[in-house]
Design an enzyme around this catalytic site. Structure first.
Site, PDB file in Angstrom:
ATOM      1  N   LYS A  13      70.529  21.981  17.311  1.00 39.88           N
ATOM      2  CA  LYS A  13      69.827  22.957  16.542  1.00 39.88           C
ATOM      3  C   LYS A  13      70.949  23.292  15.666  1.00 39.88           C
ATOM      4  O   LYS A  13      70.487  23.527  14.487  1.00 39.88           O
ATOM      5  CB  LYS A  13      69.995  24.299  17.537  1.00 39.88           C
ATOM      6  N   ARG A  88      67.255  33.224  23.914  1.00 39.52           N
ATOM      7  CA  ARG A  88      67.687  32.340  24.830  1.00 39.52           C
ATOM      8  C   ARG A  88      66.894  32.876  26.224  1.00 39.52           C
ATOM      9  O   ARG A  88      66.951  32.046  27.175  1.00 39.52           O
ATOM     10  CB  ARG A  88      68.857  32.270  25.104  1.00 39.52           C
ATOM     11  N   ARG A 160      84.935  21.626  21.991  1.00 42.17           N
ATOM     12  CA  ARG A 160      84.729  22.944  22.226  1.00 42.17           C
ATOM     13  C   ARG A 160      84.914  23.134  23.801  1.00 42.17           C
ATOM     14  O   ARG A 160      84.656  22.266  24.512  1.00 42.17           O
ATOM     15  CB  ARG A 160      83.225  23.125  22.239  1.00 42.17           C
TER      16      ARG A 160
HETATM   17  P1  AP5 Z   1      74.703  20.359  17.756  1.00 41.68           P
HETATM   18  O1  AP5 Z   1      73.955  20.569  16.460  1.00 41.68           O
HETATM   19  O2  AP5 Z   1      75.907  20.913  17.815  1.00 41.68           O
HETATM   20  O3  AP5 Z   1      73.650  20.741  19.046  1.00 41.68           O
HETATM   21  P2  AP5 Z   1      73.425  22.271  19.190  1.00 41.68           P
HETATM   22  O4  AP5 Z   1      71.881  22.257  19.698  1.00 41.68           O
HETATM   23  O5  AP5 Z   1      73.717  23.235  18.137  1.00 41.68           O
HETATM   24  O6  AP5 Z   1      74.416  22.442  20.385  1.00 41.68           O
HETATM   25  P3  AP5 Z   1      75.245  23.829  21.086  1.00 41.68           P
HETATM   26  O7  AP5 Z   1      76.146  23.049  22.206  1.00 41.68           O
HETATM   27  O8  AP5 Z   1      75.709  24.576  20.069  1.00 41.68           O
HETATM   28  O9  AP5 Z   1      74.018  24.438  21.964  1.00 41.68           O
HETATM   29  P4  AP5 Z   1      74.404  25.526  22.890  1.00 41.68           P
HETATM   30  O10 AP5 Z   1      73.104  26.208  22.702  1.00 41.68           O
HETATM   31  O11 AP5 Z   1      74.744  25.240  24.090  1.00 41.68           O
HETATM   32  O12 AP5 Z   1      75.625  26.323  22.559  1.00 41.68           O
HETATM   33  P5  AP5 Z   1      75.745  27.795  21.679  1.00 41.68           P
HETATM   34  O13 AP5 Z   1      76.991  27.819  20.808  1.00 41.68           O
HETATM   35  O14 AP5 Z   1      74.464  28.111  21.229  1.00 41.68           O
HETATM   36  O15 AP5 Z   1      74.610  18.754  18.039  1.00 41.68           O
HETATM   37  C1  AP5 Z   1      75.283  18.147  19.080  1.00 41.68           C
HETATM   38  C2  AP5 Z   1      75.914  17.093  18.693  1.00 41.68           C
HETATM   39  O16 AP5 Z   1      75.119  16.089  18.589  1.00 41.68           O
HETATM   40  C3  AP5 Z   1      76.788  17.077  17.737  1.00 41.68           C
HETATM   41  O17 AP5 Z   1      78.071  16.365  17.801  1.00 41.68           O
HETATM   42  C4  AP5 Z   1      76.079  16.611  16.389  1.00 41.68           C
HETATM   43  O18 AP5 Z   1      76.805  16.027  15.286  1.00 41.68           O
HETATM   44  C5  AP5 Z   1      75.189  15.445  17.147  1.00 41.68           C
HETATM   45  N1  AP5 Z   1      73.920  15.297  16.740  1.00 41.68           N
HETATM   46  C6  AP5 Z   1      72.906  16.248  16.389  1.00 41.68           C
HETATM   47  N2  AP5 Z   1      71.753  15.812  16.010  1.00 41.68           N
HETATM   48  C7  AP5 Z   1      71.935  14.219  16.290  1.00 41.68           C
HETATM   49  C8  AP5 Z   1      70.835  13.691  16.181  1.00 41.68           C
HETATM   50  N3  AP5 Z   1      69.703  13.585  15.622  1.00 41.68           N
HETATM   51  N4  AP5 Z   1      71.299  11.899  16.535  1.00 41.68           N
HETATM   52  C9  AP5 Z   1      72.565  11.947  16.888  1.00 41.68           C
HETATM   53  N5  AP5 Z   1      73.497  12.954  17.130  1.00 41.68           N
HETATM   54  C10 AP5 Z   1      73.107  14.097  16.658  1.00 41.68           C
HETATM   55  O19 AP5 Z   1      75.947  28.808  22.925  1.00 41.68           O
HETATM   56  C11 AP5 Z   1      77.270  28.630  23.630  1.00 41.68           C
HETATM   57  C12 AP5 Z   1      77.360  29.313  24.843  1.00 41.68           C
HETATM   58  O20 AP5 Z   1      77.175  30.691  24.202  1.00 41.68           O
HETATM   59  C13 AP5 Z   1      76.175  29.443  25.594  1.00 41.68           C
HETATM   60  O21 AP5 Z   1      76.400  28.497  26.520  1.00 41.68           O
HETATM   61  C14 AP5 Z   1      76.142  31.018  26.187  1.00 41.68           C
HETATM   62  O22 AP5 Z   1      77.149  30.932  27.112  1.00 41.68           O
HETATM   63  C15 AP5 Z   1      76.631  31.588  24.961  1.00 41.68           C
HETATM   64  N6  AP5 Z   1      75.462  32.249  24.265  1.00 41.68           N
HETATM   65  C16 AP5 Z   1      75.209  31.665  22.961  1.00 41.68           C
HETATM   66  N7  AP5 Z   1      73.863  32.523  22.632  1.00 41.68           N
HETATM   67  C17 AP5 Z   1      73.397  33.259  23.634  1.00 41.68           C
HETATM   68  C18 AP5 Z   1      72.377  33.996  23.901  1.00 41.68           C
HETATM   69  N8  AP5 Z   1      71.510  34.110  22.945  1.00 41.68           N
HETATM   70  N9  AP5 Z   1      72.212  34.819  25.110  1.00 41.68           N
HETATM   71  C19 AP5 Z   1      73.158  34.562  26.030  1.00 41.68           C
HETATM   72  N10 AP5 Z   1      74.257  33.633  25.775  1.00 41.68           N
HETATM   73  C20 AP5 Z   1      74.419  32.940  24.639  1.00 41.68           C
HETATM   74 MG    MG Z   2      75.319  24.742  18.488  1.00 39.35          MG
END
Ligand code: AP5
Ligand code: MG
Length: 214
Positions: A13, A88, A160
């Site tokens: 994402k 989410r 992270r």
């Molecule tokens: P990346 O692009 O970083 O993936 P992502 O989908 O952004 O993954 P996140 O871990 O950031 O998602 P998340 O939803 O768990 O975390 P968030 O920060 O939102 O890609 C991942 C890896 O793969 C990278 O190394 C990239 O280079 C590689 N990659 C990407 N595309 C690729 C491809 N096509 N092929 C190969 N490799 C590829 O949330 C973190 C925490 O915050 C949550 O757990 C929760 O506790 C809290 N939080 C955040 N938002 C909310 C909300 N709305 N409500 C409640 N809690 C929330």
């Molecule tokens: Mg992310």
């Protein structure tokens, strides 16, 4: 253009959202990045969010929704924005829909980046993130130009805290239970676009932009 990025943790994402934000000149709003920056600054919100994030759990809706609704009303969002990691939960989605409906507005697309759980576990182990600007890299599939340093802002890259394998497993469970129902929600709203996120980053990006510009 108002876009939501949906998808499991690690689906890509953030990677796609940053590329889309650059291409269309609209802000990338990642709730995860907002919480991480609050943790870094030691704010009250950061302290509360950390308790949940470290366990792979969702931060409660009441700490999340107002923050996003305020953010999308800032001036730089007038031409559109990309929400990454929000909504989410169904209540978060309903609040967003209601907040926009008050202004006779609505989201344009919910892009579901679809990747199987097995591939996600591998991706997360290799992810490196920039604690300053939120850019993400991968030890194999997306290396920074200079090892360990962010291409965009020059900050040192980190692993992270919530990317440990056991926390990733919990985040995936929470995703399936709480967030996956949003796929149906946005399908019913008629704005869902599902892309196969298991392919190369550029291929996924081309697929998305083709539809957005279609
Ligand atoms: P990346 O692009 O970083 O993936 P992502 O989908 O952004 O993954 P996140 O871990 O950031 O998602 P998340 O939803 O768990 O975390 P968030 O920060 O939102 O890609 C991942 C890896 O793969 C990278 O190394 C990239 O280079 C590689 N990659 C990407 N595309 C690729 C491809 N096509 N092929 C190969 N490799 C590829 O949330 C973190 C925490 O915050 C949550 O757990 C929760 O506790 C809290 N939080 C955040 N938002 C909310 C909300 N709305 N409500 C409640 N809690 C929330
Ligand atoms: Mg992310």
């Amino acid at each position: 253009m108002k876009i939501i990025m949906l998808g499991a943790p690690g689906a890509g994402k953030g990677t796609q959202a940053i590329m889309l934000a650059d291409k269309y000149g609209i802000p990338h709003i990642s709730t995860g990045d907002i919480f991480r920056s609050n943790i870094k600054m030691g704010t009250e919100l950061g302290k509360k969010a950390k308790e949940y994030m470290d366990q792979g759990l969702l931060v409660p809706d009441e700490l999340t929704t107002d923050l996003v609704v305020d953010r999308i009303h800032q001036e730089d969002c007038a031409k559109g924005f990309i929400l990454d990691g929000f909504p989410r939960t169904i209540p978060q989605a309903e609040c967003l829909t209601e907040a926009l409906a008050k202004e006779d507005d609505q989201m344009d697309y919910a892009i579901n980046v679809d990747v199987k759980d097995e591939s996600i576990i591998n991706r997360m182990a290799g992810r490196r993130a920039c604690p300053n600007c939120g850019a993400t890299y991968h030890l194999v599939s997306l290396k920074p130009k200079k090892e360990g340093i962010c291409d965009r802002c020059g900050e040192k890259l980190i692993l992270r805290d919530d990317d440990k394998p056991e926390t990733v497993k919990k985040r995936l469970e929470v995703y399936h239970e709480m967030t996956q129902p949003l796929i149906d929600y946005y399908e019913k709203e008629g704005i869902l676009l599902t892309v196969d996120g298991s392919r190369d980053i550029e291929v996924v990006f081309d697929d998305i932009t083709r539809v957005l510009e279609g």
